[in-house]
Structures are given as structure tokens and as C-alpha cells.
Design a protein around this motif. Structure first.
Motif, PDB file in Angstrom:
ATOM      1  N   ASP A  93       0.754  -1.308  -0.065  1.00  0.00           N
ATOM      2  CA  ASP A  93       0.058  -0.050  -0.048  1.00  0.00           C
ATOM      3  C   ASP A  93       0.798   1.176   0.125  1.00  0.00           C
ATOM      4  O   ASP A  93       0.359   2.231  -0.332  1.00  0.00           O
ATOM      5  N   GLN A 100       0.119   8.029  -6.235  1.00  0.00           N
ATOM      6  CA  GLN A 100      -1.168   8.924  -5.913  1.00  0.00           C
ATOM      7  C   GLN A 100      -0.604  10.242  -5.544  1.00  0.00           C
ATOM      8  O   GLN A 100      -1.493  11.034  -5.224  1.00  0.00           O
ATOM      9  N   ARG A 285     -11.951  -1.152   5.645  1.00  0.00           N
ATOM     10  CA  ARG A 285     -11.676  -0.659   4.287  1.00  0.00           C
ATOM     11  C   ARG A 285     -10.992  -1.573   3.471  1.00  0.00           C
ATOM     12  O   ARG A 285     -10.050  -1.028   2.671  1.00  0.00           O
ATOM     13  N   ARG A 286     -11.080  -2.892   3.922  1.00  0.00           N
ATOM     14  CA  ARG A 286     -10.391  -4.103   3.024  1.00  0.00           C
ATOM     15  C   ARG A 286     -10.408  -3.788   1.651  1.00  0.00           C
ATOM     16  O   ARG A 286      -9.476  -4.407   1.058  1.00  0.00           O
ATOM     17  N   ALA A 287     -11.459  -3.401   1.153  1.00  0.00           N
ATOM     18  CA  ALA A 287     -11.972  -3.367  -0.289  1.00  0.00           C
ATOM     19  C   ALA A 287     -10.468  -2.484  -1.074  1.00  0.00           C
ATOM     20  O   ALA A 287     -10.329  -2.818  -2.032  1.00  0.00           O
ATOM     21  N   ASN A 288     -10.060  -1.485  -0.219  1.00  0.00           N
ATOM     22  CA  ASN A 288      -9.041  -0.599  -0.939  1.00  0.00           C
ATOM     23  C   ASN A 288      -7.613  -1.321  -0.742  1.00  0.00           C
ATOM     24  O   ASN A 288      -6.693  -0.548  -1.156  1.00  0.00           O
ATOM     25  N   LYS A 291      -4.351  -0.953  -3.040  1.00  0.00           N
ATOM     26  CA  LYS A 291      -4.467   0.198  -4.065  1.00  0.00           C
ATOM     27  C   LYS A 291      -4.023   1.569  -3.201  1.00  0.00           C
ATOM     28  O   LYS A 291      -4.501   2.499  -3.651  1.00  0.00           O
ATOM     29  N   GLU A 293      -4.082   2.113   0.613  1.00  0.00           N
ATOM     30  CA  GLU A 293      -4.729   2.261   1.840  1.00  0.00           C
ATOM     31  C   GLU A 293      -4.087   2.113   3.009  1.00  0.00           C
ATOM     32  O   GLU A 293      -3.311   1.259   3.285  1.00  0.00           O
TER      33      GLU A 293
END
Lengths: 508, 309
Positions: A93, A100, A285-288, A291, A293
Motif C-alpha cells: 500500500d 497517488q 476498508r479492506r476493499a481498498n 491500492k 490504503e
């Protein structure tokens, strides 16, 4: 109480404080340079301690140790190359956040999580060392096997997108770890008759090749100037509100690290992977994750720094060093007349408490020194890219060869670098390779020892002890969860596609 | 492309400085990683030894493959008067019988033995076994498990020899060092372990016998293996200094004199006392004879236990 006050007095001498500052700062820099890690740092500083008194020398070494574990995260975040294997999970991460443009935030979280994990494990060390040590003794070969299996499942999580490619890399790492002497019979295997290979492939040269060298190759081969520039390193600490929001992640990571660190033969790299796997299942917030996080950075950095404190539990309470690093620390203690073992706490309580105090000061020093250290890396990375890359190559090779002085390791690092470059080009994730390499030896030897103990009966593993059964149940739940989630996701995708195609039946 | 040229230039520069520094230093090879038990003794031995020789020396850790990689490096430096090895027992007297190595016991110029500690046969203090006889008796129903710091190490050999020469029924479980083995003993995964006094003192252990020719001072009630009706088994953890073959007699004599003076120095004695390393000096000829004797004896044990290739 008098003992504790006296111990605080021992730790707050100017010599000890100076040693902490020098040790921690040097540790952060050494940890941040790819290839040079905790072991190399301690090897450099060990001879200096021979003339010092015991608290000062331990202050220096603990500073180097804790600093190097934190320092590894700086390069992991900035240039996609973990400075030490312990920070390999920070890359997942940390680097996406850098891409970003959230460098400052990523470094802030890494620093704060490291501090939090380090301090929490110190507190646990002070209050629960004897109990934790007693519990760790119950971790025999079969329990360790179950725990390592659980950690291995982390590969499934981080190779999202292509499980097959992840498994291929994991197996490759596992195979690399098998070259050399058989841990049970001592016979040579997979050496192809070459004597040089009989000492096996060391972790550091492989990590250096897989991350640092392949990164250099990738940057050189990139035509796009934009992609190869290193962003300016900045540090921004998270606000209290943000910390409160992610407090549970910090606590979970720290507890996992503290616990894994107390088990002999595991270490900070394994702790970070286990913690990351836990975050993948439990973070809101595991979905991120993966990416960019912050929870991923927290999971990795809080747990690997929590190991620094709790690794002292088996060392001090039982005289059993958990990994190479604590074994070196124990060696240093023996030189200064402290013999870790079951009687240490009773015989030399003041020295032990002074060490605890030193550990806490080191973590505070780390927090304070993070800013100037990152500043130094900012200047280093402002040099023309070619110099930076040449420096990385140089330190990678120095690190690779200095672990055990074997020239073979240079060849291993170079070949792994080329292999890793090819794998990256093919879209294969490299982290599973490192996970396989880190956990492979523990998995193999605990399985084979377990089979010797149970006299060849694998099924008795499941009922060997309460701890083992619990861990195997957790593994089963994890697998069911992963498969169920995969099926649901697939069905949702199919449904979405059907909807899309029914909405526009004539297009294409 | 510019960046590539920069980095090549930088690398070339670094390489040049490195080769300019290398001079006539004495390399002391320690075949274990820094910070290990052997390394600590070697590093305490080094300052006085270099002073005696009047040279600057560098302790170099060349670890791997049960200490054979570093040992092989010494053996392969035939005729080089600027390299010696600080060697453990296993690399010289066990490993050559276990696997194919580029050296054997006759590949070295022997300088001296420095320290030696006899091993004890031990059980956990929490067990109710208090004598070797009782141990043998209780092993008849269900064989015990004994640990070691790895396959082909001295703790392994000492126990393998005991099992072959007595009615004790016990099987071997190797660990990656004495520490993990002690953890397993504390958790009752294994029941027996052979190791030195340092280990015995640091953990909750009960000695049942000592692998030496006579009882030890401070352990007067611990019988020798021979007293228990077994053949004499002599197992000790020792260290010594070797140089490659083909160095001049004069150089060998210099090493031997320096070693003797170091081992007898107060500085080394104080250290050995602290680290519980028993000083046991042997000169070049005695050391050579000792290594050859131990090599043959260990070979026999390995053969009896079915461990040779």
C-alpha cells in the motif's frame, strides 16, 4: 518500585541517551538502504560495544535494531523497494500511495504505526513477559506448523487478480528456500553437485534481487521520464481524529506483532505478513487494500515494530533467542556478563527493567528522528537518478554479501534481479516469492519435525493440542470465507454483465 | 542513457577504491554468522592474538552449511600466510565424514586448540527422572525423543552414540540451534538433550551424566558415561585455530607462539571465565593428534548410527 526507579536512573545517563540517538539514527539509515538490514547494522555496531558498559551497549544495539526495522519502510514507500525484508508488506500500500502523490501521508502513517507498535509491545513486555513466555513454550512444532500455514494464506490475499500467478511465485520462493542442507537429515539437496550451493540461498540476496535490483531494471527500461522520477520525501503525521478512526487497526497490528514476536523462530517479516492477512479480512476498508490504503501500512509497520519489543520476551525470560537478530543481542549480553535465561529476571531485575526503559526511549527517539532521517533521504534522492540507482545497486550487493561473506550471494542477487524483472514484466506479483522464502523453512521443518513426533500420523496434528486445533479451525474458516467471497463476487460480476448486455442488446 | 552512464561511472569508482584498500591484513575466518557463540570467543581472541603477531587482523564471518563453507575457504587458500580459521569441532571432525567436502582433516596446518567444554546428558528439571538407569527403564514402553542443534552436530552425535551403546530407546529430532531445542524441551516436545555447561546453567535442566573421562569440578555427583556401564564416550564442544597447508614452518611457529600467549593472557582468561568457556590449550602436534583421533571416533559413531553416506 525501587528497582524500577533505579532502572530508570540507569537508562537516563548521558552515555545511554547518546548511544540511543546514534544507534537509532544509524539504524534508520541502515534500514532504509536496500540490502543493509538489522543484521548488517548490528554486525557493524557490535564491536563498538565491547568497551562500553552493559546498558550503554544494549542501548546502542536496541537503537540500531528498532531503527532499522522502521527505516526499511522509508524506501518501501518511496521507491517500491523495502529496505529490509521486514518491510516487504509495507510496499503493497505504501508505493501505490506514493504514486497517488500521498507520500507525506504514507510516511506519516508508517512512522506513527511503527512508534505505536513498538511502545505497545514494550508495555506488554513489562507487564506480561513471564506469562507470554510460558504460553510461547506451548508452541511446539505442530502449533508452529499451523501458524505458518495461516500466514501462508496471506499469498491468496495479496495476489488478488491472479491467484495462479501468486501461487507460482510463492512456490518458487518455497523452492528457493529448499536449496542447500536438508534441515532434518543434513544431506545436500537441489545443489546440482555444486559445493557452493550447499549453504543454500540466503533470504537477503533474494530480497535484494527481487525488489531493489528489479526496480532499478524497471526504471532504466522505462522510456517515460515521469515514471522514473522519485517524489520528494515528506512526512505528515496523521491527526488525532485520523488516528482515532484507525485505532483498532493499530491495536490489532501491534498485538499480532507482539504475539508472533514472542514465538521462537518466526520474526518480524512473518509477523508483518500475518498482520496484513488479518487486515485483509477484518479492516472495514479492506476493499481498498493493495491500492494505497493506510490500513495496509499500519498492519505491516505496527506489527513488525511490535516484534522488536516482544522478541526480547523469549530471549530474556527463557534465554531462547527468537531470530538471528535477538541471537546477536543475546551474544552481546553474554559478553557483558548478563546471561539470559530462566533466572535472569530474579537475579538481575534492575538491568532487565533498564532494558525495558531503553526500549521505550528508543521508540520515542525513533519518532523524533524520523523527520531528519526522511530529510536525509530527500537529499539523497534529489541526486541525479543515475547516482541514486548506482547507489542502490552498490548497497544491494554490499548487503547481499555481508550477511555471510559468501561470494555466491552476489550471483544469487544478480540472477534473482533478472528473474524478478522478467516476472514483473509478465505481471507476476513478487511478494509471494518473498513470503515463500521467509516462511518456507519454518513450514518445512515444523511439518517434518511434527511428523517425527507424531510418528508419521498427520491427522493427529488436528487434535494435538487446543492451540493447534484452534489454529486449524481458523485456517478452515479463512479458506471457506475466501472461496465464498470469490463465488459471490463472480456471481455479482456475471449478473452485472447480463444486465449490461440486456440493456444494450444491439451494440457490438 | 545519461543516467546509465552516471551509474556505471559511480560503480567503477567504488570498485577502484575497494581494491586500493586491500593490503597485507591477516584474515581470521569464523565459519559462523557474527554474534554466535563461536564468533564471540573468536572476537575476544583476536585483539591479543594480532598484538602478539604484530599484524592488523580482520575477523571475517563466512557462514553456511554447518560451518563448512568458511572452513573450505581456509583449506582452499593453500600456501597463503595471511589467512587462518577459528574453527568449531564439527566442521573439522564430523562434517568431512557426513558429506563430500573440498577438504578433510589433513587439509590444514594445525595451530592450537583454545577452549573445550565437555557435554552433559540432560533432562528437564520438571521431569521426575533422576538417573540414567531410570531413563533407560522408562524408555522401554515408549521411546523418548532427544533434540539437537541440527543433524550431524555434537549434541546429535553424543546422543546417537549413547543410544547405540546402551539399552536407551530414543529417537532424534533436530532443531535449528540449541535455543529452539531448549524451547522444545521446556514444552516437553523432546525429553533429552546433550549440551554444555552454559546451556545446563541457563535453563532448568538436570544433568544425568557427563561425556568425559572423569567427573567434573562443581558437578561431583554427576557420573561419567563410563561409570554407567557404557564404553567411554568423550564428547566436548571445542574450538581451535587452523591455517591452510603449505605455509612456512616459521610462519606456523609464529602462529603457535601467538596463540599460546593469547590463551594464557589475563584478558582472554577473564573473558573465558565470564563466557563459561573452559580454556583447554593444545599445541600444534597435540592438536593435530587430537583432531585425528576425534575424526576417527566420530566416523565410527556415524557409521554405527547409520548416518554416513
Amino acid at each position: 518500585m525501587d528497582v524500577i526507579l533505579a532502572a530508570i536512573g540507569d537508562a537516563f545517563t548521558w552515555q545511554a541517551l547518546l548511544a540511543i540517538v546514534i544507534g537509532t539514527w544509524a539504524g534508520i539509515i541502515i534500514g532504509g538502504l536496500p540490502g543493509l538490514g538489522s543484521v548488517v547494522g548490528l554486525t557493524i555496531f557490535l564491536p563498538f560495544t565491547f568497551g562500553m558498559d552493559v546498558i550503554t551497549s544494549m542501548a546502542l544495539l536496541i537503537g540500531v535494531y528498532c531503527g532499522s526495522v522502521y527505516g526499511g519502510s522509508i524506501t518501501a514507500i518511496l521507491i517500491n523497494t523495502p529496505g529490509t525484508p521486514q518491510s516487504a508488506a509495507t510496499v503493497f500500500d505504501g508505493y501505490p500511495m506514493t504514486q497517488q502523490g500521498r507520500v507525506d501521508e504514507a510516511l506519516g502513517w508508517a512512522t506513527f504505526a511503527s512508534f505505536f507498535g513498538g511502545v505497545l509491545s514494550c508495555v506488554l513486555l513489562i507487564f506480561c513477559a513471564p506469562q507470554l513466555a510460558k504460553f510461547a513454550v506451548n508452541f511446539g512444532s505442530i502449533e508452529v506448523f499451523a501458524l505458518v500455514c495461516l500466514a501462508m494464506l496471506c499469498i491468496v490475499g495479496i495476489s488478488r487478480g491472479s491467484l495462479l500467478k501468486g501461487l507460482v511465485c510463492g512456490m518458487m520462493g518455497f523452492f528457493f528456500s529448499m536449496v542447500g542442507s536438508d534441515p532434518i537429515t543434513g544431506a545436500d539437496r537441489f545443489t546440482f553437485g555444486t559445493y557452493a550451493l550447499s549453504s543454500g540461498l540466503d533470504l537477503i540476496p533474494v530480497v535484494v534481487g527481487a525488489f531493489a535490483l528489479s526496480e532499478v531494471f524497471v526504471r532504466f527500461s522505462a522510456r517515460d521520464e515521469e515514471a522514473t522520477t522519485i517524489p520528494e520525501a515528506r512526512l505528515r503525521f496523521p491527526s488525532w481524529r485520523e488516528i482515532g478512526r484507525r485505532l483498532i487497526e493499530l491495536v490489532r497490528g501491534s498485538f499480532i506483532g507482539s504475539f508472533v514476536g514472542a514465538l521462537p523462530g518466526t520474526g518480524a517479516a512473518a509477523a508483518a505478513f500475518i498482520s496484513y492477512a488479518a487486515a485483509q479480512k477484518l479492516s472495514p476498508r479492506r476493499a481498498n487494500l493493495g491500492k494505497g490504503e493506510p490500513d495496509g501500512i499500519i498492519a505491516s509497520e505496527s506489527s513488525n515494530n511490535a516484534v522488536t519489543g516482544s522478541a526480547f520476551i523469549p530471549t530474556l525470560a527463557l534465554g531462547i533467542p527468537g531470530d538471528v537478530v535477538t541471537a546477536m543481542m543475546m551474544g552481546a549480553m553474554v559478553i557483558h556478563g548478563i546471561t539470559p535465561g530462566v533466572r535472569l529476571m530474579a537475579d538481575q531485575a534492575q538491568t532487565v527493567y533498564a532494558l525495558f526503559v531503553v526500549l521505550i526511549i528508543v521508540n520515542v527517539a525513533m519518532l523524533i528522528l524520523s523527520k531528519p532521517s526522511i530529510g536525509l533521504f530527500r537529499y539523497l534522492f534529489k541526486l541525479p537518478l543515475g547516482f541514486v540507482m548506482a547507489g542502490i545497486v552498490m548497497f544491494s550487493f554490499i548487503g547481499a554479501v555481508s550477511v555471510r561473506g559468501n561470494p555466491l550471494d552476489l550471483v544469487v542477487a544478480a540472477l534473482t534481479g533478472i528473474l524478478a524483472y522478467v516476472l514483473r514484466r509478465g505481471g507476476y506479483p513478487l511478494a509471494p516469492l518473498v513470503i515463500g522464502m521467509v516462511l518456507g523453512p519454518a513450514l518445512e521443518s515444523s511439518l517434518r519435525r511434527g511428523l517425527l513426533i507424531s510418528r508419521g500420523d498427520f491427522f493427529s496434528f488436528f487434535t494435538h493440542s487446543g492451540i493447534a486445533t484452534t489454529l486449524f479451525v481458523l485456517i478452515a474458516l479463512f479458506l471457506i470465507w475466501t472461496v465464498a467471497a470469490g463465488v459471490l463476487e463472480w456471481r455479482a460480476k456475471v449478473a452485472a454483465r447480463r444486465e449490461a448486455s440486456s440493456a444494450q442488446p444491439v451494440s457490438e | 542513457m545519461t543516467s546509465l552512464r552516471y551509474s556505471l561511472a559511480a560503480l567503477a569508482l567504488i570498485g577502484a577504491t575497494q581494491s586500493a584498500v586491500a593490503a597485507d591484513n591477516l584474515d581470521i575466518i569464523v565459519p559462523f554468522a557474527a554474534g554466535g557463540a563461536t564468533d564471540i570467543v573468536a572476537r575476544s581472541f583476536e585483539p591479543t592474538f594480532s598484538q602478539q603477531l604484530g599484524v592488523t587482523s580482520v575477523v571475517r564471518n563466512v557462514a553456511g552449511a554447518s560451518a563448512t563453507v568458511g572452513t573450505a575457504e581456509v583449506a582452499n587458500s593453500e600456501g597463503n600466510p595471511n589467512i587462518i580459521g577459528y574453527e568449531p569441532a564439527g566442521a573439522l571432525t564430523i562434517q568431512p565424514s557426513l558429506k563430500k567436502l573440498p577438504y578433510g582433516p589433513d587439509s590444514f596446518t594445525y595451530i592450537c586448540r583454545t577452549v573445550s567444554n565437555p557435554m552433559f546428558l540432560m533432562v528437564s528439571k520438571s521431569s521426575d527422572i533422576t538417573s540414567f538407569k531410570q531413563l533407560v527403564k522408562e524408555s522401554q514402553d515408549q521411546p523418548f525423543l532427544y533434540g539437537s542443534s541440527g543433524p550431524g552436530t555434537l549434541p546429535h552425535l553424543a546422543m546417537a552414540a549413547t543410544v547405540v551403546n546402551s539399552d536407551l530407546k530414543a529417537e532424534h529430532i533436530p532443531y535449528s540451534g540449541s535455543g529452539p531445542a531448549m524451547n522444545a524441551l521446556a514444552g516437553n516436545e523432546i525429553q533429552i538433550m546433550a549440551d554444555t555447561e552454559t546451556i545446563l546453567e541457563n535453563y532448568d535442566l538436570r544433568p544425568l551424566a557427563v561425556f568425559a573421562g572423569h567427573r567434573l569440578e562443581g558437578y561431583d555427583d554427576v557420573p561419567t558415561i563410563e561409570e554407567l556401564g557404557l564404553p567411554e564416550l568423550d564428547f566436548a564442544v571445542w574450538q581451535g585455530v587452523v591455517a591452510p597447508k603449505g605455509i612456512s614452518d616459521e610462519r606456523a611457529q609464529q602462529y603457535a607462539d601467538a596463540c599460546k600467549a593469547t590463551v594464557e593472557s589475563d584478558k582472554f582468561k577473564t573473558f573465558a571465565d565470564k563466557a563459561k568457556a573452559g580454556i583447554a590449550y593444545l599445541g600444534p602436534d597435540d592438536f593435530k593428534a587430537f583432531v585425528e583421533k576425534r575424526f576417527e571416533a566420530n566416523k565410527q559413531v556415524l557409521k554405527d548410527a547409520g548416518l554416513t553416506q
